[in-house]
Design a protein around this motif. Sequence first.
Motif, short mmCIF file in Angstrom:
data_model
loop_
_atom_site.label_atom_id
_atom_site.label_comp_id
_atom_site.label_asym_id
_atom_site.label_seq_id
_atom_site.Cartn_x
_atom_site.Cartn_y
_atom_site.Cartn_z
N ASP A 34 1.01 -1.19 0.14
CA ASP A 34 0.06 -0.03 0.06
C ASP A 34 0.83 1.26 0.10
O ASP A 34 1.87 1.11 0.44
CB ASP A 34 -0.92 0.03 1.19
CG ASP A 34 -2.15 -0.96 1.01
OD1 ASP A 34 -2.18 -1.53 0.23
OD2 ASP A 34 -2.68 -1.10 2.12
N SER A 35 0.17 2.54 -0.51
CA SER A 35 1.13 3.69 -0.61
C SER A 35 -0.06 4.67 -0.38
O SER A 35 -1.22 4.63 -0.44
CB SER A 35 1.87 3.69 -1.81
OG SER A 35 0.87 3.77 -2.94
N THR A 37 0.04 9.38 -0.85
CA THR A 37 0.74 10.26 -1.55
C THR A 37 0.66 11.84 -0.74
O THR A 37 -0.33 11.77 -0.36
CB THR A 37 0.34 10.54 -3.13
OG1 THR A 37 -0.93 10.88 -3.05
CG2 THR A 37 0.51 9.18 -3.87
N LEU A 65 7.90 3.49 6.62
CA LEU A 65 7.65 3.66 5.35
C LEU A 65 8.89 4.03 4.67
O LEU A 65 9.90 4.26 5.12
CB LEU A 65 6.63 4.83 5.25
CG LEU A 65 5.42 4.82 5.94
CD1 LEU A 65 4.65 6.21 5.64
CD2 LEU A 65 4.43 3.90 5.14
N GLN A 67 10.32 6.06 1.10
CA GLN A 67 10.05 7.12 0.21
C GLN A 67 10.29 6.88 -1.24
O GLN A 67 11.30 6.45 -1.68
CB GLN A 67 10.55 8.38 0.60
CG GLN A 67 10.19 9.72 -0.18
CD GLN A 67 10.63 10.93 0.28
OE1 GLN A 67 11.14 11.11 1.53
NE2 GLN A 67 10.20 12.36 -0.24
N THR A 72 5.59 9.84 -3.24
CA THR A 72 4.76 8.71 -2.67
C THR A 72 5.46 7.86 -1.74
O THR A 72 6.75 7.77 -1.66
CB THR A 72 4.45 7.78 -3.81
OG1 THR A 72 3.94 8.43 -4.88
CG2 THR A 72 3.66 6.45 -3.54
N ARG A 74 5.52 4.25 0.68
CA ARG A 74 4.87 2.89 0.76
C ARG A 74 5.40 2.13 2.07
O ARG A 74 6.58 2.62 2.77
CB ARG A 74 5.60 2.24 -0.44
CG ARG A 74 5.04 0.94 -0.59
CD ARG A 74 5.28 0.23 -2.14
NE ARG A 74 4.43 0.84 -3.10
CZ ARG A 74 4.69 0.96 -4.15
NH1 ARG A 74 5.69 0.31 -4.78
NH2 ARG A 74 3.90 1.35 -5.04
N THR A 237 -4.13 2.83 -3.84
CA THR A 237 -3.25 3.75 -3.32
C THR A 237 -4.10 4.54 -2.10
O THR A 237 -5.24 5.06 -2.62
CB THR A 237 -2.99 4.96 -4.11
OG1 THR A 237 -2.09 4.31 -5.12
CG2 THR A 237 -2.01 5.89 -3.58
#
Length: 253
Positions: A34-35, A37, A65, A67, A72, A74, A237
């Motif tokens: 999953d990401s 933004t 996470l 970058q 974005t 992820r 997303t």
Amino acid sequence: MIADLGPIDSATIQTQVYQRLREALFNGALLPGDSVTIRALATRLGTSPMPVREALQRLVAEKALIQLPNRTFRVTPFTTEMFIELMRVRMTVEGMAAAEAARRFSSRVERRLAQHNAVMIRAIEAGQADAVMRANRRFHFELYQAADMPQLLDIINGLWLRAGPYLMNAHRSLDDPTIFFRSGVLFHERIMAACAARSPKRAARAIAGDIWHSARFFRRNVGKINAPYPPEREPRTSTAVTSEEGGHHESVR
């Protein structure tokens, strides 16, 4: 799951976005693959990108996470090295916290732990795996809060933050996680008994047993842990995430 973050106070938006994202990682609303933004989150919140970027970068610093280009972020991929580090540090740090909690144990903490374990048992019988995992985390956080050691609690928070997406992803892929969950309940009972006896060594050993039980689960299900999406979900997303149970935050801060 794309959901509204809820009302945001502009004076504390960075902290609020950070906490909501932590909750999403804890409870499995954000999973491997999953990401999020910066632009999508900022637009949804009606704010400038800066506080959103800062919140996301805090999670990058905590290795929750990674970058990517185009602003974005992820969920960090699970690796063997990450597994070894998490288990090693958890054994040490959570053992210390459990030992101190045993020294400071009170009837109030005992009642709260028993309540969390009872919720976990009911969720197991109802086949509600997500509810089992939430009750499990609350049990541990209640115990470690009793230790009254803020620095250790900060470290434990970071460990659980990184492990959360993988625990949630793995158990959702299992045909029947009941045996694994029931073993966790038994370890909780041992932890409570050790604390009630005011035995720091027994409490630390019981925590180590619980963690080792989870470690074996990780190893057996490493393929499922790393699967980008559970079968019932489609790639997406996330633009925003919801807080659990009306804003309950499972951090032990």
